[in-house]
Design an enzyme around this catalytic site. Structure first.
Site, short mmCIF file in Angstrom:
data_model
loop_
_atom_site.label_atom_id
_atom_site.label_comp_id
_atom_site.label_asym_id
_atom_site.label_seq_id
_atom_site.Cartn_x
_atom_site.Cartn_y
_atom_site.Cartn_z
N HIS A 172 2.45 5.58 -5.17
CA HIS A 172 2.73 4.84 -3.94
C HIS A 172 2.24 5.63 -2.72
O HIS A 172 1.57 5.08 -1.84
CB HIS A 172 4.24 4.58 -3.84
CG HIS A 172 4.69 4.02 -2.53
ND1 HIS A 172 4.92 2.68 -2.32
CD2 HIS A 172 4.96 4.63 -1.34
CE1 HIS A 172 5.31 2.49 -1.08
NE2 HIS A 172 5.35 3.65 -0.45
N GLU A 173 2.56 6.92 -2.68
CA GLU A 173 2.14 7.75 -1.55
C GLU A 173 0.63 7.95 -1.53
O GLU A 173 0.01 7.94 -0.45
CB GLU A 173 2.87 9.09 -1.58
CG GLU A 173 4.38 9.00 -1.48
CD GLU A 173 4.85 8.26 -0.23
OE1 GLU A 173 4.12 8.29 0.79
OE2 GLU A 173 5.93 7.65 -0.27
N GLU A 189 3.81 -1.23 3.45
CA GLU A 189 4.62 -0.81 2.30
C GLU A 189 4.33 -1.67 1.07
O GLU A 189 4.26 -1.16 -0.05
CB GLU A 189 6.10 -0.88 2.64
CG GLU A 189 6.62 0.28 3.44
CD GLU A 189 6.41 1.61 2.74
OE1 GLU A 189 6.76 1.75 1.55
OE2 GLU A 189 5.85 2.51 3.38
N HIS A 213 -0.83 5.01 0.14
CA HIS A 213 -0.84 5.12 1.60
C HIS A 213 -2.07 5.87 2.07
O HIS A 213 -2.76 5.47 3.03
CB HIS A 213 0.41 5.86 2.09
CG HIS A 213 1.62 5.00 2.22
ND1 HIS A 213 1.62 3.82 2.92
CD2 HIS A 213 2.90 5.17 1.77
CE1 HIS A 213 2.83 3.28 2.89
NE2 HIS A 213 3.62 4.09 2.20
#
Length: 298
Positions: free
Chosen positions: A146-147, A224, A150
């Site tokens: 997930h990071e 997100e 980003h």
């Protein structure tokens, strides 16, 4: 104390850089010779200050994140867990097509993680001790994915640009409102502004800033969902969904990330009221889980 010092340092850098930039552009005042507003000069003034704040924060983001969270960078893995963490980030970064980020661990009981950095190829990815202690390896891997999402999506840069544009127009319209009140209501006909301008500009900036934050938070929530999708593609939707479900067990724990990193944290906490949801940087966990279930990732 550290956060206050970092805040003051950032603002000092913003004022210094913005002042130099305005001087180079030849913008000394946004009032014309008759005391009226020069809208072009005003827009340049607001753009320089609005964007400078965002850009300076972006360039200092990694340095500030390390100091405000107490993140310890893994330069040489000291144990099997750190070795696994570095190897996993390396694998995910390669899969996402970005350079290897710095990897760190920060002291926090809350299961959380964040990514920051001015460039997708010069980023930092850090996880909390609580996350490593309570999540299974496949769930930690999903959080890291997930990071990495980003970073690969360029969210740090995009968020800074969005915030800079929002800051510009908040300052611009606040000063127009202040000038109008000073001239029309308080009948100030001098070449400079009276106290009414400064008071009304500050009030207008606060009100417009609150309204404008709804725009930046909407973009943050959209971002997100994209990072969740990236995490599901890189680590599997099952692991990503399980990691989000695990967060639901920790909704009563306080958010321990600094405000400047909350938008890039994995765990924000649950917004309860409609107003909280409107100004939240993260969508409700149930919405994030439902969005992933409606898509197919392996």
């Amino acid at each position: 104390m550290m956060r206050i010092a970092l805040f003051l340092l950032t603002n000092l850098a913003v004022v210094l850089i913005a002042s130099i930039t305005l001087s180079l552009l030849g913008v000394g005042s946004y009032l014309d010779s008759g005391g009226g507003l020069n809208l072009t000069s005003l827009l340049i003034f607001c753009f320089v200050f609005g964007m400078t704040g965002s850009v300076v924060s972006l360039f200092l983001s990694k340095w500030m994140a390390k100091r405000s969270t107490g993140t310890q960078i893994i330069t040489q893995p000291r144990n099997q867990q750190e070795q696994w963490l570095v190897q996993t980030v390396s694998e995910l970064a390669k899969k996402a097509g970005i350079d290897m980020p710095e990897v760190g661990i920060f002291p926090s009981n809350q299961s959380n993680a964040f990514a920051t950095g001015w460039n997708r190829n010069a980023a930092l990815v850090a996880v909390s001790q609580g996350l490593l202690q309570r999540m299974r390896p496949e769930e930690v891997r999903a959080v890291l994915a997930h990071e990495i999402g980003h970073v690969a999506n360029g969210d740090m840069v995009t968020m800074a640009l969005v915030q800079g544009v929002v800051n510009t127009f908040v300052m611009f319209f606040a000063r127009i409102i202040g000038h109008t009140i000073d001239r029309v209501i308080f009948k100030n006909e001098g070449n400079g502004h009276g106290i009414a301008f400064y008071v009304s500009s500050i009030i207008a900036e606060i009100v417009l800033g609150i309204l404008a934050s709804a725009i930046t938070m909407w973009f943050s929530r959209f971002r997100e969902f994209r990072a969740d999708e990236a995490g599901a593609r890189l680590a599997g939707s099952g692991a990503m969904i399980n990691a989000l479900q695990r967060l639901k067990e920790e909704q009563n724990l306080p958010n321990e990330l600094p405000d400047s990193l909350t938008a890039f944290g994995f765990n924000k906490g649950q917004a309860v009221s409609m107003m909280q949801k409107l100004f939240s940087s993260h969508p409700p966990l149930d919405d994030r889980i439902a969005a992933l279930r409606n898509k197919a990732y392996t």
